[in-house]
Design a protein around this motif. Sequence first.
Motif, PDB file in Angstrom:
ATOM      1  N   ARG A  33       0.842  -1.194   0.000  1.00 30.18           N
ATOM      2  CA  ARG A  33       0.000   0.000   0.000  1.00 30.18           C
ATOM      3  C   ARG A  33       0.879   1.246   0.000  1.00 30.18           C
ATOM      4  NH1 ARG A  33      -5.003  -0.129   2.557  1.00 30.18           N
ATOM      5  NH2 ARG A  33      -5.019   2.137   2.240  1.00 30.18           N
ATOM      6  N   ARG A  34       0.451   2.263  -0.721  1.00 28.81           N
ATOM      7  CA  ARG A  34       1.176   3.514  -0.745  1.00 28.81           C
ATOM      8  C   ARG A  34       1.013   4.218   0.599  1.00 28.81           C
ATOM      9  NH1 ARG A  34       3.544   7.430  -3.709  1.00 28.81           N
ATOM     10  NH2 ARG A  34       2.992   9.607  -3.290  1.00 28.81           N
ATOM     11  N   GLU A  82       2.897   7.326   1.542  1.00 27.15           N
ATOM     12  CA  GLU A  82       3.042   8.775   1.515  1.00 27.15           C
ATOM     13  C   GLU A  82       1.933   9.427   0.698  1.00 27.15           C
ATOM     14  OE1 GLU A  82       5.376   6.668   0.344  1.00 27.15           O
ATOM     15  OE2 GLU A  82       6.776   6.597   2.028  1.00 27.15           O
ATOM     16  N   GLY A  83       1.912  10.733   0.744  1.00 23.71           N
ATOM     17  CA  GLY A  83       0.977  11.503  -0.066  1.00 23.71           C
ATOM     18  C   GLY A  83      -0.159  12.074   0.760  1.00 23.71           C
ATOM     19  N   GLY A  87      -2.642   9.969   2.623  1.00 22.44           N
ATOM     20  CA  GLY A  87      -2.076   8.633   2.716  1.00 22.44           C
ATOM     21  C   GLY A  87      -2.076   8.111   4.149  1.00 22.44           C
ATOM     22  N   ASP A 133       2.333  14.841  -3.004  1.00 18.00           N
ATOM     23  CA  ASP A 133       2.538  13.397  -3.158  1.00 18.00           C
ATOM     24  C   ASP A 133       3.572  12.846  -2.195  1.00 18.00           C
ATOM     25  OD1 ASP A 133       0.644  13.239  -5.117  1.00 18.00           O
ATOM     26  OD2 ASP A 133       2.065  13.222  -6.788  1.00 18.00           O
TER      27      ASP A 133
END
Length: 297
Positions: A198-199, A201-202, A205, A263
């Motif tokens: 799973r992403r 950062e951002g 997030g 991002d």
Amino acid sequence: MLWKKGRRSDNVVDARDDDNAGGGGLRFGGGKGLSLTAVVLIVGIGLLTGQDPMQILGQLSGQLGQQASVPATTQTRQAPPANDEQADFVRAILGDTEDTWGQIFQQAGRQYRDPTLVLFRGRVNSACGLASSATGPFYCPADQRVYLDLDFFREMSQRFKAAGDFARAYVIAHEVGHHVQTLLGVSAKIQAARQRGRRMEGDGGLLVRQELQADCLAGVWAWHAQQRLHWLEPGDVEQALNAANAIGDDRLQQQGQGRVVPDSFTHGTSAQRVRWFKVGFAQGQLSQCDTFAARNL
């Protein structure tokens, strides 16, 4: 802030003169420590290139190779000197977080385990690896310790104009908030999500939501502490809000690199950090701090 009303914690370890903890930190140019702004740039580079920012910091300090060889538990369990007012302040704030969260957990039928707070100077080895004071205060879930270089408070005051006892208390309470997340299982869920790809950062997030929840938990502590001790003075709350505002991702990025890159957010914007501290401080309700379910941060 009438912080001397607080009960002193016995869980503060003074490793500032511990050779194994490391000294001097990362150095640039004329022997000056790497600033928080420079760290923001390094973290941004790491996120853009896919490299681990901590690895970059370790390489810059020339100490990365020591990370695996120096045990994380080298700090001796030594209490700070009795005449050290800064350390006494830390003990008072940590002691009150112990009282507050112990009571909240007990009311929920759970047991709160006190974290240990390690005072260090320059750099330190934790179960999460080697870290420089330039990274700022941090919590390591692997050893359930908060790490703090007291020079960070001077950096807050001089560079970010975020001075005052309650501003410093907010910083400690935020890191203790991460300990609360560990005890509640939040940190483990974040790590599992990371392992699934799973992403993190951002803007919006998981890392941002985790940090904003810690801000909210700091607000919860502040509310309960005030109800019990009545130690806040006029202007104290504004100090904490100013500190939260000063260390938002957008503000740090603008100061460090001249532009904002949503991002690469990891902690949330200044407005978000202020908002979630205020949410926790409004009623002192843990249930109000579910940043993971919030649509609008």
